[in-house]
Structure formats: structure tokens, C-alpha cells
Design a protein around this motif. Structure first.
Motif, PDB file in Angstrom:
ATOM      1  N   CYS A 123      43.310  45.475  64.804  1.00 18.12           N
ATOM      2  CA  CYS A 123      44.279  44.154  65.111  1.00 18.12           C
ATOM      3  C   CYS A 123      43.084  42.993  64.766  1.00 18.12           C
ATOM      4  O   CYS A 123      43.436  41.833  64.787  1.00 18.12           O
ATOM      5  N   GLN A 124      41.760  43.453  64.618  1.00 17.12           N
ATOM      6  CA  GLN A 124      40.822  42.283  64.476  1.00 17.12           C
ATOM      7  C   GLN A 124      41.063  41.869  62.793  1.00 17.12           C
ATOM      8  O   GLN A 124      40.385  40.930  62.641  1.00 17.12           O
ATOM      9  N   GLN A 196      40.467  35.581  68.237  1.00 18.84           N
ATOM     10  CA  GLN A 196      40.459  37.103  68.463  1.00 18.84           C
ATOM     11  C   GLN A 196      39.126  37.436  69.348  1.00 18.84           C
ATOM     12  O   GLN A 196      39.022  38.531  70.116  1.00 18.84           O
ATOM     13  N   LYS A 197      38.110  36.578  69.230  1.00 16.26           N
ATOM     14  CA  LYS A 197      36.881  37.107  69.926  1.00 16.26           C
ATOM     15  C   LYS A 197      36.687  36.450  71.709  1.00 16.26           C
ATOM     16  O   LYS A 197      36.001  36.855  72.371  1.00 16.26           O
ATOM     17  N   ALA A 266      37.129  39.846  73.735  1.00 14.20           N
ATOM     18  CA  ALA A 266      37.589  39.950  72.475  1.00 14.20           C
ATOM     19  C   ALA A 266      39.049  40.471  72.645  1.00 14.20           C
ATOM     20  O   ALA A 266      39.339  41.868  73.400  1.00 14.20           O
ATOM     21  N   VAL A 267      40.073  40.218  71.898  1.00 12.75           N
ATOM     22  CA  VAL A 267      41.282  40.747  71.828  1.00 12.75           C
ATOM     23  C   VAL A 267      41.336  42.094  70.863  1.00 12.75           C
ATOM     24  O   VAL A 267      40.988  42.029  69.823  1.00 12.75           O
ATOM     25  N   GLU A 269      39.481  44.827  70.496  1.00 12.43           N
ATOM     26  CA  GLU A 269      38.301  45.063  70.009  1.00 12.43           C
ATOM     27  C   GLU A 269      37.678  46.091  71.124  1.00 12.43           C
ATOM     28  O   GLU A 269      37.336  45.610  72.248  1.00 12.43           O
ATOM     29  N   GLU A 290      39.858  46.932  76.076  1.00  7.92           N
ATOM     30  CA  GLU A 290      40.840  46.974  74.984  1.00  7.92           C
ATOM     31  C   GLU A 290      40.818  48.352  74.333  1.00  7.92           C
ATOM     32  O   GLU A 290      41.607  48.403  73.160  1.00  7.92           O
TER      33      GLU A 290
END
Length: 351
Positions: A123-124, A196-197, A266-267, A269, A290
Motif C-alpha cells: 500500500c506504500q 502515507q508517512k 505511517a499508513v 507500513e 500496521e
């Protein structure tokens, strides 16, 4: 017998991949000859890489950007270097997406000396880059991916016989001149300036935590990019000095060692270098859970678990935890990190 090992990556800007390569050069110094090739001119590491015994080569004088990646001149520089020098190397490892894209265009996966990999959760990756790896990753004879992420990339058709476990070593951060912060409790949010971070989430959590700490807390955001620029515009006064934007720094050790802890939101990660380095330094880490790695650390009591859907409750846990930090707790974190993330086997995988 010494091996000639080559890493080709997009740039030498700040990042976990670049830190890994620097540590790798230090580890194999004298046993292997390492060449680090940067396609673009961004540079925070060349001096330290050369000091660690590596040869450093820049292929272009253009800064890294998507426009530069699709510029035919960048591809031609990569093509020319590989054609003229590949016979010299025993091992060539590709890091980051531009190097992978150029190699795939040239169908270099046919060479047994070529390997590639990924260093993040799926997803990153923006969708076009996911599509690139979906199309070509399966062709490489060796593809490095942390075993915890193999399931995340199951749809990519990666053959188990070609997969290699990418073990993440930890950079040991030390400083004789730690940063002096203006508040008793000091937190960092570290990473590229992309949504995303999770810098915005970290800032929101910090503001709640600061109130619980009677205002005696500050947050420094380290990194550059549009998402950080937006936060800087939204907080031009820095919340009366409680919020600072440091940009990219080349003395991260000083910032980390001087801080009370790290907020990492972060999303998508899982456990990353920011978490590992902070725990090894004996620092408090507050992180959203996550992936399995983060959940395991939370179950071991090595990180403070953050729930995005309950920031007030998370802030209360963080405030309690940072007030309770002491030298004994820091020592426990350092010992646990040394046991969890031994470095030697991580560096031997490319030999």
C-alpha cells in the motif's frame, strides 16, 4: 576471494535503503569491493559511503523526480553504464523503482547476477509502481522481500524458489552532541513528506499529548515533501514553538539521541527503520499497528500502541509512557532490539 558487488539505486537522498547500503559497506569493508551507483544527483551519503570503502558513481546531474525518471536521457545513462561495466561485477542489486524499471526494460532479469527487491508494504506504492512490479518482479531469479510481506505480494506471482528474505538490520545511532530541545518531552516524526508517512496524524496525536503533559512538549518533523509543506503552511508559528520543521537532516543521530521518543503513524507500513533505530537507541516509540511486526512489538511491550480511531486514548497512553521512561527502561529496550535485529545475517544475503 573478494567479490565485486554493485548496488544501483535511484538517488542518495535520505532514506532507509540508503542507510542499509551504508551499513552494508561498513560491514563488508575489506572482504568485498562495493560500487554504489546513483541514477540521480540527490546526495546525502556519498562522502560517508566513500569513507566506508565504496566507490560512488552518479549517472546524471539531474535531481530525482518522476519527470527525471521518464526522461530518456536518464534511461540512456543507466543503459550505457550497465553495458560498459556489468562484466566487472559478480552481483548487481537494484534498489528503488527507477533502477528496477530501467533494468526491466532491458530484460536484465535474464542475468543470474541481477537481483531486485522491495522494502515496503504494497500500500506504500502508488498504483503505477505496483503495476510495474506486478508485471516484472516474477521474472527476476532473486527477489528480496521481507518474509512478513510475502503474503502482501501474493498476487504478484512471485515464485517461492526465487524469493529471498530481506532481513532488516538496524543502524546504531550514537551522538556526542545530542540535540537540546526547548521542552522537557521532545518527540520526532520522521519520513518523506508524503501523506502515507502519517505526519499529519502524528501532529494531531502530539497536540493531544502535549495538553496532557502540561504543554511541556515539542514535536519536530524531519523530512521534506508536499505533505510536510502543507503542515508548515497550516502551522506558520509552529504552535508557539512547540512544533518545528527541520527538513532533511544529515545529523539524524543528534536529533534522535536528544529526543524523548518517536511518533510513527505511517499508513500501511509495518516495522520500519525509524522504529528499529529508535528502540535500539533506547527511545520510546509510539506507533500505529500496521502489520504483524508492529503488533509483535506492542505485545512485547517495546512500543506504545496508537489507535487512529481513538487518538485521545492513545495520547493518554503516550503521556503516561513518556513520563515513565527511565534509564532502566531504556536499557531494556536496547537489549531487546539487539536480540530481535542482529545485523550480520542481514548483510550476508548479497554475498
Amino acid at each position: 576471494m573478494q567479490k565485486n558487488i554493485c548496488f544501483i539505486l535511484d538517488h542518495l537522498g535520505v532514506g532507509g535503503v540508503q542507510e542499509f547500503i551504508l551499513n552494508y559497506c561498513k560491514f563488508v569493508r575489506g572482504n568485498s569491493r562495493v560500487t554504489v551507483v546513483s541514477i540521480f544527483e540527490n546526495d546525502f551519503y556519498s562522502e560517508r559511503l566513500r569513507a566506508a570503502g565504496a566507490q560512488v558513481i552518479f549517472l546524471t546531474e539531474r535531481p530525482y523526480s518522476y519527470a527525471a525518471v521518464v526522461d530518456p536521457r536518464s534511461f540512456h545513462a543507466f543503459y550505457k553504464f550497465y553495458r560498459e561495466n556489468s562484466a566487472y561485477f559478480d552481483v548487481v542489486n537494484l534498489k528503488l523503482f527507477a533502477a528496477f524499471a530501467y533494468s526491466s526494460i532491458m530484460m536484465l532479469w535474464r542475468s543470474p547476477k541481477i537481483s531486485a527487491g522491495l522494502d515496503c508494504n504494497r500500500c506504500q506504492l502508488p498504483f503505477p509502481i505496483q503495476a510495474l512490479f506486478w508485471a516484472f518482479a516474477r521474472h527476476y531469479q532473486r527477489f528480496y522481500l521481507n518474509a512478513l510481506l510475502w503474503g502482501d505480494y501474493a498476487a504478484f506471482g512471485l515464485s517461492p524458489s526465487r524469493l529471498r528474505n530481506q532481513i532488516y538490520p538496524v543502524t546504531r545511532r550514537e551522538s556526542d552532541t545530542p540535540k537540546l530541545y526547548p521542552k522537557r518531552f521532545s518527540f520526532l516524526s520522521v519520513g518523506r513528506g508524503i501523506p502515507q508517512k502519517g505526519h499529519a496524524d502524528a501532529l494531531a496525536l502530539f497536540q493531544l499529548t502535549k495538553t496532557l503533559l502540561d504543554g511541556d512538549a515539542c514535536l519536530t518533523i524531519i523530512g521534506e515533501g508536499p505533505a510536510i509543506d502543507a503542515l508548515r503552511s497550516a502551522h506558520p508559528e509552529g504552535d508557539l514553538g512547540n512544533i518545528a520543521f527541520a527538513g532533511s537532516v544529515d545529523n539524524y543521530d543528534d536529533w534522535l539521541i536528544g529526543a524523548s521518543g518517536v511518533i510513527r503513524m505511517a499508513v500501511g507500513e509495518d516495522t520500519n527503520s525509524v522504529i528499529r533505530e529508535a528502540v535500539l537507541a533506547g527511545k520510546l516509540v509510539a506507533t500505529s499497528l500496521e502489520g504483524p511486526g508492529c503488533r509483535d512489538l506492542a505485545e512485547r511491550g517495546l512500543v506504545v500502541a496508537i489507535d487512529r480511531n481513538d487518538l485521545p486514548g492513545s495520547a493518554a497512553r503516550l503521556a503516561t509512557a513518556v513520563r515513565g521512561m527511565n534509564p532502566e527502561k531504556s536499557a531494556e529496550l536496547r537489549l531487546a532490539a539487539e536480540a530481535l535485529w542482529p545485523g550480520e545475517e542481514a548483510y550476508r544475503v548479497y554475498d
